[in-house]
Design a protein around this motif. Structure first.
Motif, short mmCIF file in Angstrom:
data_model
loop_
_atom_site.label_atom_id
_atom_site.label_comp_id
_atom_site.label_asym_id
_atom_site.label_seq_id
_atom_site.Cartn_x
_atom_site.Cartn_y
_atom_site.Cartn_z
N ASP A 15 -0.37 0.33 1.54
CA ASP A 15 -1.29 -0.80 1.57
C ASP A 15 -1.71 -1.16 0.15
O ASP A 15 -1.70 -0.32 -0.74
CB ASP A 15 -2.54 -0.47 2.40
CG ASP A 15 -2.20 -0.26 3.87
OD1 ASP A 15 -1.19 -0.82 4.33
OD2 ASP A 15 -2.96 0.45 4.55
N LYS A 16 -2.14 -2.42 0.00
CA LYS A 16 -2.52 -2.88 -1.33
C LYS A 16 -3.83 -2.23 -1.76
O LYS A 16 -4.78 -2.12 -0.99
CB LYS A 16 -2.68 -4.40 -1.34
CG LYS A 16 -3.08 -4.96 -2.68
CD LYS A 16 -3.11 -6.45 -2.70
CE LYS A 16 -1.74 -6.96 -3.06
NZ LYS A 16 -1.74 -8.40 -3.37
N LYS A 29 -6.84 -2.85 -4.21
CA LYS A 29 -7.43 -3.96 -4.95
C LYS A 29 -8.27 -3.42 -6.11
O LYS A 29 -9.12 -2.55 -5.92
CB LYS A 29 -8.30 -4.82 -4.04
CG LYS A 29 -7.49 -5.52 -2.99
CD LYS A 29 -8.33 -6.37 -2.08
CE LYS A 29 -7.44 -7.02 -1.04
NZ LYS A 29 -8.21 -7.66 0.01
N HIS A 48 -9.29 -9.77 -11.31
CA HIS A 48 -8.73 -9.31 -10.04
C HIS A 48 -7.32 -8.82 -10.29
O HIS A 48 -6.57 -9.43 -11.04
CB HIS A 48 -8.67 -10.46 -9.03
CG HIS A 48 -9.99 -11.04 -8.69
ND1 HIS A 48 -10.77 -10.57 -7.67
CD2 HIS A 48 -10.71 -12.05 -9.25
CE1 HIS A 48 -11.89 -11.27 -7.60
NE2 HIS A 48 -11.87 -12.17 -8.56
N GLN A 49 -6.98 -7.70 -9.65
CA GLN A 49 -5.65 -7.15 -9.80
C GLN A 49 -5.32 -6.39 -8.52
O GLN A 49 -6.23 -5.90 -7.83
CB GLN A 49 -5.61 -6.22 -11.01
CG GLN A 49 -4.25 -5.92 -11.53
CD GLN A 49 -4.32 -5.10 -12.82
OE1 GLN A 49 -5.39 -4.65 -13.23
NE2 GLN A 49 -3.18 -4.90 -13.45
N GLY A 50 -4.06 -6.29 -8.19
CA GLY A 50 -3.64 -5.55 -7.01
C GLY A 50 -2.41 -4.72 -7.30
O GLY A 50 -1.69 -4.97 -8.26
N HIS A 51 -2.16 -3.73 -6.44
CA HIS A 51 -1.02 -2.84 -6.65
C HIS A 51 -0.60 -2.26 -5.31
O HIS A 51 -1.43 -1.87 -4.49
CB HIS A 51 -1.41 -1.70 -7.61
CG HIS A 51 -0.32 -0.71 -7.80
ND1 HIS A 51 0.80 -0.99 -8.56
CD2 HIS A 51 -0.16 0.55 -7.34
CE1 HIS A 51 1.60 0.08 -8.54
NE2 HIS A 51 1.03 1.02 -7.82
N ARG A 52 0.72 -2.22 -5.09
CA ARG A 52 1.28 -1.56 -3.91
C ARG A 52 2.30 -0.53 -4.38
O ARG A 52 3.29 -0.87 -5.00
CB ARG A 52 1.95 -2.58 -2.99
CG ARG A 52 0.95 -3.50 -2.31
CD ARG A 52 1.64 -4.42 -1.34
NE ARG A 52 2.08 -3.66 -0.18
CZ ARG A 52 2.86 -4.19 0.78
NH1 ARG A 52 3.27 -5.44 0.69
NH2 ARG A 52 3.23 -3.46 1.80
#
Length: 103
Positions: free
Chosen positions: A70-71, A73, A86-90
């Motif tokens: 899951d991502k 955040k 804002h940044q996201g990672h999977r």
């Protein structure tokens, strides 16, 4: 019987029949792989501890799936400074089923 294996820079306690998600391993789905970095093997009261690895011990596993978690955040903010990021990672993973532990 259980073992402590090292893969992807992390350590996992595994037993035969368990499923676990580890850092991505380049292997096809359905392929059988051998994990050879075994740090400890135990069965009941008897425990073998490696220094750093247990000699001759291996763990056989089958690749069940390749996927992404899951991502996660990431949000950074400085109050009163009008700064928001804002940044996201999977992260990629490989799901394994532990078939056998050979000590």
């Amino acid at each position: 019987m259980y073992a402590v294996v090292k893969t992807g820079g992390k350590q996992y306690r595994v037993a035969a029949g368990e499923k676990l998600k580890v850092e991505q391993i380049p292997a096809d789905v359905g392929a059988e792989i051998t994990l050879d970095q075994i740090l400890m093997v135990g069965e009941g009261e008897s425990v073998k501890i490696g220094a750093p690895l247990v000699a001759g011990a291996t763990v056989k596993a089958t690749v069940l799936a390749q996927g992404r978690h899951d991502k996660v955040k990431i949000f950074k903010m400085r109050r009163r400074k009008h700064y928001q990021k804002h940044q996201g990672h999977r992260q990629y993973f490989t799901e394994l089923r532990i078939d056998a532990i050979n000590a």
